[in-house]
Design a protein around this motif. Structure first.
Motif, PDB file in Angstrom:
ATOM      1  N   ALA A 110       0.852  -1.201   0.000  1.00 47.17           N
ATOM      2  CA  ALA A 110       0.000   0.000   0.000  1.00 47.17           C
ATOM      3  C   ALA A 110       0.886   1.249   0.000  1.00 47.17           C
ATOM      4  O   ALA A 110       1.896   1.301   0.717  1.00 47.17           O
ATOM      5  N   GLY A 111       0.507   2.213  -0.809  1.00 42.36           N
ATOM      6  CA  GLY A 111       1.298   3.426  -0.961  1.00 42.36           C
ATOM      7  C   GLY A 111       2.303   3.352  -2.094  1.00 42.36           C
ATOM      8  O   GLY A 111       2.894   4.371  -2.478  1.00 42.36           O
ATOM      9  N   GLY A 112       2.498   2.165  -2.626  1.00 41.50           N
ATOM     10  CA  GLY A 112       3.464   1.968  -3.683  1.00 41.50           C
ATOM     11  C   GLY A 112       2.903   2.269  -5.062  1.00 41.50           C
ATOM     12  O   GLY A 112       1.759   2.714  -5.207  1.00 41.50           O
ATOM     13  N   SER A 113       3.742   2.017  -6.067  1.00 41.18           N
ATOM     14  CA  SER A 113       3.383   2.303  -7.456  1.00 41.18           C
ATOM     15  C   SER A 113       3.642   1.085  -8.328  1.00 41.18           C
ATOM     16  O   SER A 113       4.469   0.219  -7.989  1.00 41.18           O
ATOM     17  N   LEU A 114       2.944   1.061  -9.438  1.00 36.30           N
ATOM     18  CA  LEU A 114       3.100  -0.038 -10.389  1.00 36.30           C
ATOM     19  C   LEU A 114       2.668   0.480 -11.750  1.00 36.30           C
ATOM     20  O   LEU A 114       1.760   1.332 -11.837  1.00 36.30           O
ATOM     21  N   LEU A 172      -0.920   1.847 -17.829  1.00 34.63           N
ATOM     22  CA  LEU A 172      -1.659   2.351 -16.682  1.00 34.63           C
ATOM     23  C   LEU A 172      -0.654   2.524 -15.557  1.00 34.63           C
ATOM     24  O   LEU A 172      -0.176   1.543 -14.989  1.00 34.63           O
ATOM     25  N   GLN A 173      -0.340   3.779 -15.279  1.00 38.17           N
ATOM     26  CA  GLN A 173       0.549   4.093 -14.164  1.00 38.17           C
ATOM     27  C   GLN A 173      -0.292   4.241 -12.917  1.00 38.17           C
ATOM     28  O   GLN A 173      -1.193   5.081 -12.875  1.00 38.17           O
ATOM     29  N   MET A 174       0.001   3.438 -11.928  1.00 35.60           N
ATOM     30  CA  MET A 174      -0.777   3.449 -10.689  1.00 35.60           C
ATOM     31  C   MET A 174       0.123   3.898  -9.540  1.00 35.60           C
ATOM     32  O   MET A 174       1.194   3.322  -9.333  1.00 35.60           O
ATOM     33  N   THR A 175      -0.306   4.896  -8.816  1.00 37.15           N
ATOM     34  CA  THR A 175       0.447   5.397  -7.670  1.00 37.15           C
ATOM     35  C   THR A 175      -0.456   5.433  -6.445  1.00 37.15           C
ATOM     36  O   THR A 175      -1.686   5.305  -6.553  1.00 37.15           O
ATOM     37  N   SER A 176       0.158   5.597  -5.294  1.00 36.90           N
ATOM     38  CA  SER A 176      -0.586   5.657  -4.022  1.00 36.90           C
ATOM     39  C   SER A 176      -1.589   4.515  -3.923  1.00 36.90           C
ATOM     40  O   SER A 176      -2.762   4.714  -3.595  1.00 36.90           O
ATOM     41  N   LEU A 177      -1.118   3.339  -4.215  1.00 38.33           N
ATOM     42  CA  LEU A 177      -2.010   2.180  -4.257  1.00 38.33           C
ATOM     43  C   LEU A 177      -2.587   1.878  -2.885  1.00 38.33           C
ATOM     44  O   LEU A 177      -1.918   2.051  -1.854  1.00 38.33           O
ATOM     45  N   LYS A 178      -3.829   1.436  -2.899  1.00 37.31           N
ATOM     46  CA  LYS A 178      -4.561   1.089  -1.682  1.00 37.31           C
ATOM     47  C   LYS A 178      -4.964  -0.378  -1.744  1.00 37.31           C
ATOM     48  O   LYS A 178      -5.024  -0.978  -2.824  1.00 37.31           O
ATOM     49  N   SER A 179      -5.277  -0.931  -0.594  1.00 40.35           N
ATOM     50  CA  SER A 179      -5.684  -2.340  -0.560  1.00 40.35           C
ATOM     51  C   SER A 179      -6.926  -2.564  -1.425  1.00 40.35           C
ATOM     52  O   SER A 179      -7.083  -3.624  -2.041  1.00 40.35           O
ATOM     53  N   GLU A 180      -7.785  -1.553  -1.505  1.00 42.24           N
ATOM     54  CA  GLU A 180      -9.004  -1.704  -2.307  1.00 42.24           C
ATOM     55  C   GLU A 180      -8.741  -1.677  -3.803  1.00 42.24           C
ATOM     56  O   GLU A 180      -9.656  -1.883  -4.589  1.00 42.24           O
ATOM     57  N   ASP A 181      -7.504  -1.416  -4.197  1.00 39.70           N
ATOM     58  CA  ASP A 181      -7.137  -1.516  -5.612  1.00 39.70           C
ATOM     59  C   ASP A 181      -6.806  -2.944  -6.015  1.00 39.70           C
ATOM     60  O   ASP A 181      -6.592  -3.223  -7.201  1.00 39.70           O
ATOM     61  N   THR A 182      -6.757  -3.830  -5.045  1.00 38.75           N
ATOM     62  CA  THR A 182      -6.475  -5.230  -5.335  1.00 38.75           C
ATOM     63  C   THR A 182      -7.512  -5.809  -6.279  1.00 38.75           C
ATOM     64  O   THR A 182      -8.719  -5.737  -6.018  1.00 38.75           O
ATOM     65  N   ALA A 183      -7.039  -6.362  -7.390  1.00 40.23           N
ATOM     66  CA  ALA A 183      -7.946  -6.897  -8.407  1.00 40.23           C
ATOM     67  C   ALA A 183      -7.129  -7.540  -9.521  1.00 40.23           C
ATOM     68  O   ALA A 183      -5.905  -7.415  -9.551  1.00 40.23           O
ATOM     69  N   VAL A 184      -7.835  -8.189 -10.415  1.00 39.37           N
ATOM     70  CA  VAL A 184      -7.245  -8.578 -11.693  1.00 39.37           C
ATOM     71  C   VAL A 184      -7.543  -7.437 -12.671  1.00 39.37           C
ATOM     72  O   VAL A 184      -8.693  -7.016 -12.794  1.00 39.37           O
ATOM     73  N   TYR A 185      -6.520  -6.941 -13.308  1.00 37.79           N
ATOM     74  CA  TYR A 185      -6.654  -5.821 -14.235  1.00 37.79           C
ATOM     75  C   TYR A 185      -6.633  -6.349 -15.670  1.00 37.79           C
ATOM     76  O   TYR A 185      -5.741  -7.125 -16.049  1.00 37.79           O
ATOM     77  N   TRP A 220     -10.410  -8.366 -25.178  1.00 42.34           N
ATOM     78  CA  TRP A 220      -9.898  -8.386 -23.811  1.00 42.34           C
ATOM     79  C   TRP A 220      -8.546  -9.068 -23.751  1.00 42.34           C
ATOM     80  O   TRP A 220      -8.288 -10.040 -24.483  1.00 42.34           O
ATOM     81  N   GLY A 221      -7.709  -8.589 -22.864  1.00 39.38           N
ATOM     82  CA  GLY A 221      -6.493  -9.296 -22.545  1.00 39.38           C
ATOM     83  C   GLY A 221      -6.778 -10.404 -21.548  1.00 39.38           C
ATOM     84  O   GLY A 221      -7.914 -10.596 -21.106  1.00 39.38           O
ATOM     85  N   GLN A 222      -5.728 -11.116 -21.177  1.00 41.77           N
ATOM     86  CA  GLN A 222      -5.902 -12.272 -20.301  1.00 41.77           C
ATOM     87  C   GLN A 222      -5.976 -11.871 -18.832  1.00 41.77           C
ATOM     88  O   GLN A 222      -6.376 -12.676 -17.984  1.00 41.77           O
ATOM     89  N   GLY A 223      -5.614 -10.658 -18.526  1.00 41.43           N
ATOM     90  CA  GLY A 223      -5.671 -10.163 -17.154  1.00 41.43           C
ATOM     91  C   GLY A 223      -4.340 -10.308 -16.450  1.00 41.43           C
ATOM     92  O   GLY A 223      -3.578 -11.241 -16.703  1.00 41.43           O
ATOM     93  N   THR A 224      -4.074  -9.378 -15.547  1.00 47.28           N
ATOM     94  CA  THR A 224      -2.863  -9.443 -14.731  1.00 47.28           C
ATOM     95  C   THR A 224      -3.252  -9.091 -13.290  1.00 47.28           C
ATOM     96  O   THR A 224      -4.005  -8.154 -13.056  1.00 47.28           O
ATOM     97  N   GLN A 225      -2.723  -9.864 -12.364  1.00 44.88           N
ATOM     98  CA  GLN A 225      -3.121  -9.691 -10.961  1.00 44.88           C
ATOM     99  C   GLN A 225      -2.322  -8.587 -10.302  1.00 44.88           C
ATOM    100  O   GLN A 225      -1.109  -8.484 -10.470  1.00 44.88           O
ATOM    101  N   VAL A 226      -3.033  -7.792  -9.520  1.00 43.17           N
ATOM    102  CA  VAL A 226      -2.387  -6.740  -8.730  1.00 43.17           C
ATOM    103  C   VAL A 226      -2.887  -6.865  -7.301  1.00 43.17           C
ATOM    104  O   VAL A 226      -3.949  -6.328  -6.957  1.00 43.17           O
ATOM    105  N   PRO A 227      -2.155  -7.584  -6.462  1.00 45.09           N
ATOM    106  CA  PRO A 227      -2.493  -7.636  -5.040  1.00 45.09           C
ATOM    107  C   PRO A 227      -1.764  -6.506  -4.310  1.00 45.09           C
ATOM    108  O   PRO A 227      -0.561  -6.340  -4.493  1.00 45.09           O
ATOM    109  N   VAL A 228      -2.515  -5.759  -3.516  1.00 45.25           N
ATOM    110  CA  VAL A 228      -1.932  -4.657  -2.757  1.00 45.25           C
ATOM    111  C   VAL A 228      -2.008  -5.034  -1.283  1.00 45.25           C
ATOM    112  O   VAL A 228      -3.101  -5.239  -0.742  1.00 45.25           O
ATOM    113  N   SER A 229      -0.861  -5.137  -0.658  1.00 45.03           N
ATOM    114  CA  SER A 229      -0.819  -5.540   0.748  1.00 45.03           C
ATOM    115  C   SER A 229      -0.864  -4.297   1.641  1.00 45.03           C
ATOM    116  O   SER A 229      -0.215  -3.294   1.367  1.00 45.03           O
ATOM    117  N   SER A 230      -1.637  -4.412   2.701  1.00 42.85           N
ATOM    118  CA  SER A 230      -1.782  -3.258   3.620  1.00 42.85           C
ATOM    119  C   SER A 230      -0.782  -3.337   4.759  1.00 42.85           C
ATOM    120  O   SER A 230      -0.095  -4.330   4.932  1.00 42.85           O
TER     121      SER A 230
END
Length: 114
Positions: free
Chosen positions: A14-18, A80-93, A104-114
């Motif tokens: 959480a708080g990080g970027s991807l 998609l530049q993602m900053t200030s990530l929150k746990s609620e951003d956790t999803a398959v993108y 559609w693409g196949q999806g990529t997982q983004v787990p955000v740890s708190s």
């Protein structure tokens, strides 16, 4: 057959970027718009951000000011530049592209740890 290949997902604190990337198999100008959606466990797939052929962008309220969608026309790639990530951003993108069909693409997982 259009292919969209996502990359860049992974565990982040959480708080990080991807930065996510979506490489299309043809010119991104062949699409009316491209975008990113996400789907959290047990929830529907929702729009995160999109960019039109002429470069107009729009964002979900929950990510405004934190996420930025952009593109590299020469590389047929949308980011998609993602900053200030929150746990609620956790999803398959998922990457999405639209002309007279929806891709559609196949999806990529983004787990955000708190």
């Amino acid at each position: 057959q259009v292919q969209l290949v996502e990359s860049g997902g992974g565990l982040v604190q959480a708080g990080g970027s991807l930065r996510l990337s979506c490489a299309a198999s043809e010119s991104i100008f062949s699409f009316d718009f491209m975008g990113w959606y996400r789907q959290a466990p047990g929830k529907q797939r929702d729009l995160v951000a999109r960019i039109t052929k002429v470069g107009i962008t729009n964002y979900a309220d929950s990510v405004k000011g934190r996420f930025t969608i952009s593109r590299d026309i020469a590389k047929n790639t949308v980011y998609l530049q993602m900053t200030s990530l929150k746990s609620e951003d956790t999803a398959v993108y998922y990457c999405n592209a639209n002309n007279y069909r929806i891709y559609w693409g196949q999806g990529t997982q983004v787990p955000v740890s708190s």
